[in-house]
Design a protein around this motif. Sequence first.
Motif, PDB file in Angstrom:
ATOM      1  N   ILE A   1      17.701  51.140  33.035  1.00 16.63           N
ATOM      2  CA  ILE A   1      18.001  51.441  34.421  1.00 16.63           C
ATOM      3  C   ILE A   1      16.311  50.833  34.946  1.00 16.63           C
ATOM      4  O   ILE A   1      16.132  50.800  36.505  1.00 16.63           O
ATOM      5  CB  ILE A   1      19.290  53.087  34.587  1.00 16.63           C
ATOM      6  CG1 ILE A   1      20.555  52.402  35.049  1.00 16.63           C
ATOM      7  CG2 ILE A   1      18.779  52.756  36.545  1.00 16.63           C
ATOM      8  CD1 ILE A   1      21.258  53.518  34.398  1.00 16.63           C
TER       9      ILE A   1
ATOM     10  N   GLU B   1      15.659  47.779  35.852  1.00 20.02           N
ATOM     11  CA  GLU B   1      16.324  47.307  37.051  1.00 20.02           C
ATOM     12  C   GLU B   1      15.913  47.839  38.195  1.00 20.02           C
ATOM     13  O   GLU B   1      15.348  46.561  39.480  1.00 20.02           O
ATOM     14  CB  GLU B   1      17.935  47.304  37.267  1.00 20.02           C
ATOM     15  CG  GLU B   1      18.677  46.762  38.064  1.00 20.02           C
ATOM     16  CD  GLU B   1      19.911  47.007  37.990  1.00 20.02           C
ATOM     17  OE1 GLU B   1      20.674  47.525  39.278  1.00 20.02           O
ATOM     18  OE2 GLU B   1      20.541  47.358  36.997  1.00 20.02           O
TER      19      GLU B   1
ATOM     20  N   THR C   1      13.905  56.383  37.679  1.00 22.73           N
ATOM     21  CA  THR C   1      14.698  56.452  36.737  1.00 22.73           C
ATOM     22  C   THR C   1      14.669  57.911  36.548  1.00 22.73           C
ATOM     23  O   THR C   1      13.841  57.706  35.243  1.00 22.73           O
ATOM     24  CB  THR C   1      15.859  55.481  36.387  1.00 22.73           C
ATOM     25  OG1 THR C   1      15.897  54.671  36.782  1.00 22.73           O
ATOM     26  CG2 THR C   1      17.318  56.455  35.842  1.00 22.73           C
TER      27      THR C   1
ATOM     28  N   TYR D   1      22.953  58.681  39.393  1.00 24.02           N
ATOM     29  CA  TYR D   1      23.240  57.764  38.998  1.00 24.02           C
ATOM     30  C   TYR D   1      24.389  57.999  37.846  1.00 24.02           C
ATOM     31  O   TYR D   1      24.097  60.419  37.672  1.00 24.02           O
ATOM     32  CB  TYR D   1      22.579  57.120  37.930  1.00 24.02           C
ATOM     33  CG  TYR D   1      21.169  56.425  38.993  1.00 24.02           C
ATOM     34  CD1 TYR D   1      21.419  55.280  39.278  1.00 24.02           C
ATOM     35  CD2 TYR D   1      20.660  56.442  38.394  1.00 24.02           C
ATOM     36  CE1 TYR D   1      20.454  54.848  40.364  1.00 24.02           C
ATOM     37  CE2 TYR D   1      19.133  56.068  38.900  1.00 24.02           C
ATOM     38  CZ  TYR D   1      19.376  55.128  40.604  1.00 24.02           C
ATOM     39  OH  TYR D   1      17.706  54.756  40.686  1.00 24.02           O
TER      40      TYR D   1
ATOM     41  N   ILE E   1      26.510  57.170  34.615  1.00 19.93           N
ATOM     42  CA  ILE E   1      26.879  55.850  33.403  1.00 19.93           C
ATOM     43  C   ILE E   1      27.840  55.594  32.954  1.00 19.93           C
ATOM     44  O   ILE E   1      28.308  57.250  32.110  1.00 19.93           O
ATOM     45  CB  ILE E   1      25.218  55.880  32.629  1.00 19.93           C
ATOM     46  CG1 ILE E   1      24.303  55.529  33.221  1.00 19.93           C
ATOM     47  CG2 ILE E   1      25.812  54.655  31.506  1.00 19.93           C
ATOM     48  CD1 ILE E   1      22.960  55.879  32.456  1.00 19.93           C
TER      49      ILE E   1
ATOM     50  N   SER F   1      26.058  56.442  43.140  1.00 20.72           N
ATOM     51  CA  SER F   1      25.749  55.281  42.104  1.00 20.72           C
ATOM     52  C   SER F   1      26.173  55.118  40.466  1.00 20.72           C
ATOM     53  O   SER F   1      25.913  55.890  39.954  1.00 20.72           O
ATOM     54  CB  SER F   1      24.177  55.239  42.160  1.00 20.72           C
ATOM     55  OG  SER F   1      24.070  53.528  42.428  1.00 20.72           O
TER      56      SER F   1
ATOM     57  N   TYR G   1      27.379  53.284  36.918  1.00 17.61           N
ATOM     58  CA  TYR G   1      26.721  52.104  36.562  1.00 17.61           C
ATOM     59  C   TYR G   1      27.500  51.446  35.385  1.00 17.61           C
ATOM     60  O   TYR G   1      28.026  52.744  34.967  1.00 17.61           O
ATOM     61  CB  TYR G   1      24.989  52.456  35.183  1.00 17.61           C
ATOM     62  CG  TYR G   1      24.116  51.905  36.582  1.00 17.61           C
ATOM     63  CD1 TYR G   1      23.357  50.782  36.449  1.00 17.61           C
ATOM     64  CD2 TYR G   1      23.785  52.747  37.687  1.00 17.61           C
ATOM     65  CE1 TYR G   1      22.505  50.982  36.974  1.00 17.61           C
ATOM     66  CE2 TYR G   1      22.505  53.027  38.740  1.00 17.61           C
ATOM     67  CZ  TYR G   1      22.041  51.390  38.461  1.00 17.61           C
ATOM     68  OH  TYR G   1      21.031  51.275  39.514  1.00 17.61           O
TER      69      TYR G   1
ATOM     70  N   ASN H   1      28.683  50.268  31.251  1.00 21.05           N
ATOM     71  CA  ASN H   1      27.397  49.604  30.171  1.00 21.05           C
ATOM     72  C   ASN H   1      28.405  48.773  29.284  1.00 21.05           C
ATOM     73  O   ASN H   1      29.579  49.385  29.131  1.00 21.05           O
ATOM     74  CB  ASN H   1      27.824  51.023  29.540  1.00 21.05           C
ATOM     75  CG  ASN H   1      26.449  50.826  27.978  1.00 21.05           C
ATOM     76  OD1 ASN H   1      25.855  49.231  28.705  1.00 21.05           O
ATOM     77  ND2 ASN H   1      25.862  51.520  26.885  1.00 21.05           N
TER      78      ASN H   1
ATOM     79  N   VAL I   1      23.874  47.073  31.623  1.00 17.72           N
ATOM     80  CA  VAL I   1      24.138  48.209  32.265  1.00 17.72           C
ATOM     81  C   VAL I   1      24.177  47.573  33.203  1.00 17.72           C
ATOM     82  O   VAL I   1      23.051  47.715  33.684  1.00 17.72           O
ATOM     83  CB  VAL I   1      23.296  49.591  31.470  1.00 17.72           C
ATOM     84  CG1 VAL I   1      22.060  48.859  32.326  1.00 17.72           C
ATOM     85  CG2 VAL I   1      24.159  50.830  32.419  1.00 17.72           C
ATOM     86  N   TYR I   2      25.228  47.260  33.871  1.00 16.95           N
ATOM     87  CA  TYR I   2      25.179  46.506  35.596  1.00 16.95           C
ATOM     88  C   TYR I   2      25.711  48.185  36.170  1.00 16.95           C
ATOM     89  O   TYR I   2      26.816  48.796  36.031  1.00 16.95           O
ATOM     90  CB  TYR I   2      26.397  45.743  35.157  1.00 16.95           C
ATOM     91  CG  TYR I   2      25.894  44.406  35.660  1.00 16.95           C
ATOM     92  CD1 TYR I   2      24.799  43.758  36.309  1.00 16.95           C
ATOM     93  CD2 TYR I   2      27.179  44.250  37.387  1.00 16.95           C
ATOM     94  CE1 TYR I   2      24.761  42.717  36.902  1.00 16.95           C
ATOM     95  CE2 TYR I   2      27.141  43.983  38.485  1.00 16.95           C
ATOM     96  CZ  TYR I   2      25.734  42.213  37.842  1.00 16.95           C
ATOM     97  OH  TYR I   2      25.728  41.331  39.247  1.00 16.95           O
ATOM     98  N   SER I   3      24.725  47.385  37.551  1.00 16.27           N
ATOM     99  CA  SER I   3      25.792  48.907  38.806  1.00 16.27           C
ATOM    100  C   SER I   3      27.350  48.055  39.422  1.00 16.27           C
ATOM    101  O   SER I   3      26.956  46.416  39.637  1.00 16.27           O
ATOM    102  CB  SER I   3      24.536  48.975  39.334  1.00 16.27           C
ATOM    103  OG  SER I   3      24.172  47.394  40.694  1.00 16.27           O
TER     104      SER I   3
ATOM    105  N   LYS J   1      26.118  46.466  42.491  1.00 15.92           N
ATOM    106  CA  LYS J   1      25.187  44.844  42.132  1.00 15.92           C
ATOM    107  C   LYS J   1      26.222  44.091  42.242  1.00 15.92           C
ATOM    108  O   LYS J   1      26.847  43.213  42.590  1.00 15.92           O
ATOM    109  CB  LYS J   1      23.871  44.919  41.909  1.00 15.92           C
ATOM    110  CG  LYS J   1      23.905  43.529  40.566  1.00 15.92           C
ATOM    111  CD  LYS J   1      23.030  43.883  39.853  1.00 15.92           C
ATOM    112  CE  LYS J   1      21.764  42.661  39.709  1.00 15.92           C
ATOM    113  NZ  LYS J   1      20.634  42.287  38.220  1.00 15.92           N
TER     114      LYS J   1
END
Length: 818
Positions: A350, A353, A365, A402, A404, A446, A448, A450, A455-457, A460
């Motif tokens: 993270i 990113e 982060t 965040y 996750i 927010s 994310y 995995n 690991v992708y938000s 996005k």
Amino acid sequence: MPTNTSFHDFHKGDNGYTLGEDNARPQRTAIAPVGNPTTRTQFTKFVQRWLYFEVLRAVLGHLHQFDLLHFIRRDTEQNSYITTERLPRYLEDWLDFESSNPAESVARLLQAQLVLDRARRYVFEYCSVSDVHSRPIWPIDDHVALSIMILGETLTSALIKIRRQKHMNIHGWSDNDYSSQGWGYSRLVLQKMRAERWCLKTITMLQGVLRNNTIGLLYALQIPPQEKAEISHLQCTETECKPVAIPSTPGSNIDLQNPEPFHCKECDRRTCKEVQVNSRELNRIIKQGKIPLLRYRHEAGKIDLVEMNASCNKEYVIFSHVWADGYGNKNANAMNKCVLDMFRNLFNDIKSENVIQQSHGRMETPENFWIDTLAIPVETEFDDQRKKAIRKMHDIYTNAKYTIVLDAGLMSVDKGEGYIKPAMSITLSKWMTRLWTLQEAVLSKSLYFNFSDQVYSMDKLEKLFQQEDAPLHSCLAFVSRAYYHGILEKESRRMHGPDSTPEDRITKPAFVANVWKAVQWRRTEHRQHETLALATLLNVDTDSFADSSYIKKKKMIYDGPELQRRMQKLVDLLAARSPCAIPAGIIFVPGPRLEEKGYGWAPRTWLSSKEVEPPDPLALQVKKARLNVPHGLEVWFPGFRLHNLRNKQDLLNDLSEFHFPADRWLSQWYRVIPADEKEPLPHRSRDRSRELAIVAPQLLASNPKEIGLLVAIAREQDGILFVEILHRIYISVEGDAEKIRVWRNDFLAEDFGSLSCGERLSTEQHWCIDGQQDNQPLKSFITNGNGELIKPLSNKNRSFTESFGLRVSNTFHSITKR
């Protein structure tokens, strides 16, 4: 090939069959009777010509190059097959045509809407099935039914997109919501899922999440659910998952109820050690009213505790997980070292990113984290601290920087390119089916996810949605976005957006309604957890539910009465909000209800796994409600008072349907049928002197059936009708002119049979909905959060009704089977 008969007239007798507006049984005109193999083939051809080719002609026939032969291909042996190869081009031409010829665009789009609405109604009722064991009412080939559903969903999606681009939204004509774009479920697809060993419960849940969209189910088949072990779902039912582990080696034992602690794939289990939190220090922090955060020191292999005060003055990350994946721990606040190393790597991912986006001024982060496995005490001696920690969970989730998501299925697959695959993978994940994970998703700023490769938000991912939803020929992006609706992301944005205010965080009826719809397809292994999870999410006092999470307590039995008591308490807490946070439309939702006096309108569980029927009663946010114990829930809805026309006290006995007029000219008639499948209208063995009435979410102005309540009037005072719920019903405006003619003649001849007359009530008729009424004097009170009676309510003015023109005695009026 189809004739020149229009779509609306095709089924009226000139093409082999006659179909009435509400007649599920096709009537033969010129071919063999329904029932033999020849007839099935012939009727399949009839339906295909009408609901496939005539739909195409009606929607796209105005295009100059349109030719039905473009949708048929022949092989070398001259066998004919359907093809949609040219459909994408046709849809683009349709949009171009409407843009170039705006003068009559509204008329064309409305006509297309009428065709698709009628076709969808027939397909949904007579070709669709509810489960793998069902058979469609119409005897047609399953492949043909599937092709019709796919075409219908594609054309419906295209029409909505064209209307959106044309900025055409005529209320009552072009309203399409998230739940109205599917054309039902194909038996062929459901059987294929079952053949591939999908869990019946999962299939049922997926049907609800995808909202009757068979294209979504087809795509889901390409992304089968991931299992950590070889699992058999042969014993599962539509309402309960009963997995059985199949050992990979003889003699091995896999306990699905108590999964082994999670280890990473690269982990050497011989050297991987368990890292434990200092329980005394953890409980000291909680006892002081602070929140324990965690920081992992990789080199030392230790977890440090970081104190955060009640104002949440530090940045941290939350890890959201599914207990069954092995991240939980019943005996101690501890986790395997390899998992903590994985957490550390996720932090770095993270960070990487965010470095790319550092031009936006985003901060690094934080490395502080929180996970319930480590931060909520589990030892018996710290039970009080455990409850204290649980009371702070709403604030903990809300203030995290965040969240996750850790899901074994997602972590075993690559994210893939674009929007559709990762979005559908999230929709199919086990994380999306669990009750506890909803609060973490909704309350997080927010998210994310995995995947195995990154690991992708979610932010996005959502930026890709509009681009992939643009093509007219595909609704996959829209269907795959079910995960977005399922975690109430719009609600989360409202609470956490840059323009959010304290008012946005208040628990209101609209939010409660959306939570109910999101929760209904989820599940929990421990039923007593439901009210605790809901109380945390809805930000009400969790004191009454905090003990339910302590599953280690010996001989703790949560039977039916205890579960109902907890749900009743949750209702009291919502009612005590100002304004009352109970959505009025909750009286129409499916599922069992509470048995306690004054609460008979309330669902016994929110995990109903049942669809909400149109019109969505929980979307009627302008309607208010208030709890009035012991008399029930006060609501303001339109409806009908039913007057029997026979001087006879008969029971409403196992009646499948009834009809009534609502004006003195006998021009408008309504049809009432049971809403709950396989249940006739109830045999009422109580007080036979009670009148009947119907509560409706809105005044009906169209033919499609809408949900309502059949109720018995216990008494009336100051314009308020105190009623007992008898049955959920569908009510619709009768559109069959021949039926209306017969009923009018019977009515005029005083041959009433099961006919009643309906007195239309005010659009703001005041009801008190309970389910259990007695004759005690009326005392209008509302309750506080403890269910105690407090300030009296002033009586409202008596509501007025539109008179039917005939007044009959107030003695019992019932409906009898004709």
